[in-house]
Design an enzyme around this catalytic site. Structure first.
Site, short mmCIF file in Angstrom:
data_model
loop_
_atom_site.label_atom_id
_atom_site.label_comp_id
_atom_site.label_asym_id
_atom_site.label_seq_id
_atom_site.Cartn_x
_atom_site.Cartn_y
_atom_site.Cartn_z
CG ASP A 1 -2.20 0.85 0.87
OD1 ASP A 1 -2.14 1.67 -0.07
OD2 ASP A 1 -3.22 0.72 1.56
C1 NOJ Z 1 -4.04 3.95 -0.02
C2 NOJ Z 1 -5.21 3.03 0.09
O1 NOJ Z 1 -5.17 2.33 1.32
C3 NOJ Z 1 -5.31 2.03 -1.04
O2 NOJ Z 1 -6.49 1.31 -0.91
C4 NOJ Z 1 -5.21 2.74 -2.36
O3 NOJ Z 1 -5.37 1.84 -3.41
C5 NOJ Z 1 -3.87 3.43 -2.42
N1 NOJ Z 1 -3.79 4.42 -1.36
C6 NOJ Z 1 -3.60 4.09 -3.77
O4 NOJ Z 1 -4.39 5.20 -3.92
#
Ligand code: NOJ
Length: 766
Positions: A294
């Site tokens: 993430d």
């Molecule tokens: C953080 C989020 O937790 C995740 O779900 C998302 O896909 C990413 N950022 C990218 O934007």
């Protein structure tokens, strides 16, 4: 000057050599891709391999001049030098083409980028938020909604979505419940499959399909106290039986990628969690795709107190099996040295790169890196009539009728004065919900606009009060209006004169989503006061709730005769709500998550354990307190999982289990008769629950194990049959192994998790 190697040429030559030897003709598509990946890997330097494991956020106006300084310049240089394998948040054919061109035409090997984006509930045309879609229990519609989103995103140059979020959550304080499928692992698994199938289609290389990403692996939905990014500490049984099943379902249905989670799990951050990534996902489940971290979750392992430095974090993440680094810069800056020092084996990164390249081949990016960059298609597909028809269909199916005590609904189409009250009723922005990075602000059809299309009544709108004063995605919290009641008098006056009052109240779309946890789940701001003030002058209220999570609406539930759960339904919100209110669509949604009576009951979920002191068995002993309960609120939820009404009524009876005793691997058939006992045609989601009465690990009091949608004319009935196989009758023991144990089972069929129609059967081993 770099020597530019043409991958196509090298691989074609090798393929020709193989063909001459008669070795390729009988290869399957997968084998051919494996072969190509192996050949390409052999051409790559360590640096280039690490580059494939590096993902950057879009970093400058890509169609303008190249950046001159700072981070953007560094990223740009990395891109030109083949040190970037993927980008996110670059959207639109023009922009995607520009970055792809650099990767393909300026780097030594010309490996195309995979372009990721959060296509969570639609790209530009928005479907209902995922939690709302889950309330439809309609797998075909959910799949169709995902393919509509995929087609739009693919037309905008994107070939990979960071969806579906398959995190189970029992805590509506957590803002991201809006993004998942609710609290149940069985429903969650079916929806995960449907969404993966919708995004990826039958042919990943088709120009209207994109790779999906099941996230967040794992247990993010169990963040302590529902507080975002918090610690997760769950036991073995919950991990294997509740958290992991939807991820396994996604993996089994061929999801191409998974994202790990921000949280730690039992002391080990998910991003560096070898048990989760190597032992379970890539080992036991045989997942063939790649794992993306993430956002910055690799370097956050330092902050967690798990890794000593960025370098240590890169080592831990790579060894654990995180293949692609989203925005930590840890792999690109540290992996080469780690390999030189022998702290990370080159074969570890080879494995990661092989996975990433495989998905790129499967997407067809090597055949044509500009496959998703057709500006004519972009114009035609995005915001098309077909997209809007699909999201409208989904929106109607997502609405749940919670109460219709005095049959105010469906509304009469003529001769009525209707007062429409609530800031959200005229809002074109909030109904789009959280996560809509590519859609234009304020483009939803509001409830006011939807209701205006019905011309037979007199419609009077008074907002009464706004929910919020500001609305900005990502940067700021929504500021709730706690003071401004200047619109109350006009709203009350309109209500006084109306036959029916429709009040649209609830949360603003940006009050749920990432980073938006709440401890209070009542109607925000002055809305409760407004509701009570209007109720004093007119009791004929239809309350239409807008929300991204369950709300505690005790007072409304006791006093307001009619309540419609309308979530945030996306671009077509107002049309969907109006069709349901006027009875042109008979609602059939069922709650995918329990509605608590108050925040103190959380976590409250239907598939809880029995405890040693379940109900007040000593009910006849006055003031007996030693049983599992609270002194100040009932044990039951306000609205249970699986609950939802229709404008007609249904009756369940004649439950039958085909035999009383079954061998362990035998299928169990359970049937009942469902009858439409009301006056309108309607659809009912019939649900089957089991209870395994005694087991080596205690089992929940109910577990959903089947559901079917049945549409019946008034007076008609139908026998519905469910088949329970060993996949439904077992559970994961504390070693994480799936077992089916002999013993007595109860089985229930009905219209919610509180179904009362019951039978029993026994599983025996010879
Ligand atoms: C953080 C989020 O937790 C995740 O779900 C998302 O896909 C990413 N950022 C990218 O934007």
């Amino acid at each position: 000057m770099k020597t530019k190697v043409s991958i196509a040429l090298v691989i074609t030559l090798t393929l020709i050599t193989q063909a001459v030897k008669g070795q390729t003709s009988s290869y399957s598509k997968d084998q051919k891709i494996n072969f190509k990946v192996d050949s390409l890997l052999k051409l790559m330097t360590v640096k280039e391999k690490i580059g494939q494991m590096n993902q950057y956020n879009g970093f400058w106006n890509v169609t303008g001049p190249s950046p001159k300084n700072g981070n953007a310049k560094k990223k740009y240089n990395h891109l030109k030098n083949g040190l970037v394998g993927s980008m996110l948040n670059v959207k639109g054919v023009k922009n995607v083409k520009a970055v792809q061109k650099i990767a393909v035409e300026e780097t030594r090997l010309g490996i195309p980028l995979i372009i990721g984006f959060d296509v969570i509930h639609g790209y530009q045309t928005l479907a209902p938020i995922p939690l709302a879609e889950a309330a439809s229990w309609d797998l075909d519609a959910i799949k169709n909604s995902a393919s509509t989103a995929a087609a739009e995103a693919a037309a905008a140059g994107i070939n990979w979505t960071f969806a579906p979020m398959v995190d189970i959550s029992r805590d509506p304080r957590w803002g991201r419940v809006m993004e998942g499928a609710g609290e149940d692992p069985f429903l969650g698994s079916k929806i995960a499959e449907a969404r993966v199938g919708g995004f990826q289609g039958d042919d990943l290389s088709a120009p209207n399909t994109i790779a999906a990403c099941a996230k967040h692996f794992a247990a993010y939905g169990f963040s302590e106290a529902g507080k975002e990014y918090n610690t997760v500490d769950v036991g073995t049984s919950t991990l294997h039986n509740i958290v992991l099943p939807p991820f396994k379902a996604a993996s089994d249905s061929g999801v191409k990628t998974m994202m790990n989670a921000f949280n730690e799990l039992n002391g080990v951050p998910a991003t560096g969690n070898t048990y989760l990534l190597r032992d379970i996902l890539k080992g036991k489940w045989g997942f063939k795709g790649f794992v993306v971290s993430d956002w910055a979750s690799i370097k956050e392992m330092v902050t967690w107190g798990y890794a000593k430095s960025n370098k240590d974090a890169a080592r831990l993440a790579a060894i654990a099996g995180s293949d692609l680094d989203m925005e930590s810069y840890a792999y690109v800056s540290e992996l080469e040295l780690l390999i030189k020092e022998g702290a990370v084996k080159e074969r570890t990164i080879d494995e990661a790169v092989r996975r990433i390249l495989t998905v790129k081949y499967e997407l067809g990016l090597f055949d044509d890196p500009y496959r998703y960059c057709d500006s004519k298609r972009e114009k035609k597909v995005i915001n098309s009539k077909a997209s809007h028809a699909a999201v409208l269909d989904m929106a109607k199916k997502s609405i749940v009728l919670l109460k219709n005590e005095t049959q105010l609904l469906p509304l009469k189409k003529e001769g009525q004065t209707i007062a429409l009250i609530g800031g959200l009723a005229a809002d074109n922005n909030s109904p789009l919900g959280s996560w809509r990075l590519a859609s234009k602000d304020s483009t939803a059809v509001s409830v006011l606009e939807g209701m205006k299309r019905y011309k037979g009544n007199t419609l009077v709108f008074e907002k009464g009060a706004d929910v919020n004063t500001t609305e900005t995605e990502f940067t700021r919290e929504v500021k709730v209006n706690t003071t401004d009641k200047s619109g109350f008098p006009a709203a009350i006056a309109a209500a006084k004169k109306a036959d029916v009052v429709v009040m649209v109240l609830g949360e603003h779309g940006f009050q749920s989503g990432e980073g938006r946890s709440r401890t209070e789940l009542s109607l925000p701001g002055v809305q409760q006061e407004l509701l009570e003030a209007v109720f004093k002058v007119n009791k004929n209220i239809v309350l239409v709730l807008n929300n991204g999570r369950p709300l505690t609406i005790n007072w409304a539930s006791e006093n307001i005769p009619t309540i419609v759960e309308a979530w945030q339904l996306g671009s077509q919100t107002g049309n969907a709500v109006a069709e349901v209110l006027y009875g042109d669509y008979n609602p059939s949604g069922k709650l995918p998550i329990t509605f608590p009576r108050n925040v103190g009951q959380i976590p409250i979920y239907y598939n809880h354990k029995n405890t040693g002191r379940p109900v007040n068995e000593q009910a006849n002993v006055p003031d007996f307190v030693f049983w599992s309960h609270y002194g100040d609120v009932e044990n039951t939820p306000l609205y249970p999982f699986g609950y939802g009404l229709s404008y007609t009524t249904f009756n369940y009876n004649a439950i039958k289990v085909s035999k009383k005793t079954y061998q362990l691997k035998e299928d169990v058939k359970v049937s009942c008769v469902l009858k439409n006992t009301g006056k309108l045609k309607g659809k009912e989601v019939a649900q089957l629950y089991i209870r395994d009465l005694t087991a080596s690990v205690t089992r929940p009091v109910r577990e959903l194990k089947g559901f079917k949608s049945v549409t019946l004319d008034p007076g008609a009935s139908q026998t519905i049959t469910f088949t329970l196989t060993e996949n439904e009758l077992g559970f994961y023991n504390n070693e994480g192994n799936y077992v089916v144990e002999p013993g007595m089972f109860e089985v229930f069929i009905g219209g919610s998790s509180q179904a009362t129609l019951k039978s029993t059967f026994e599983l025996v081993s010879k």
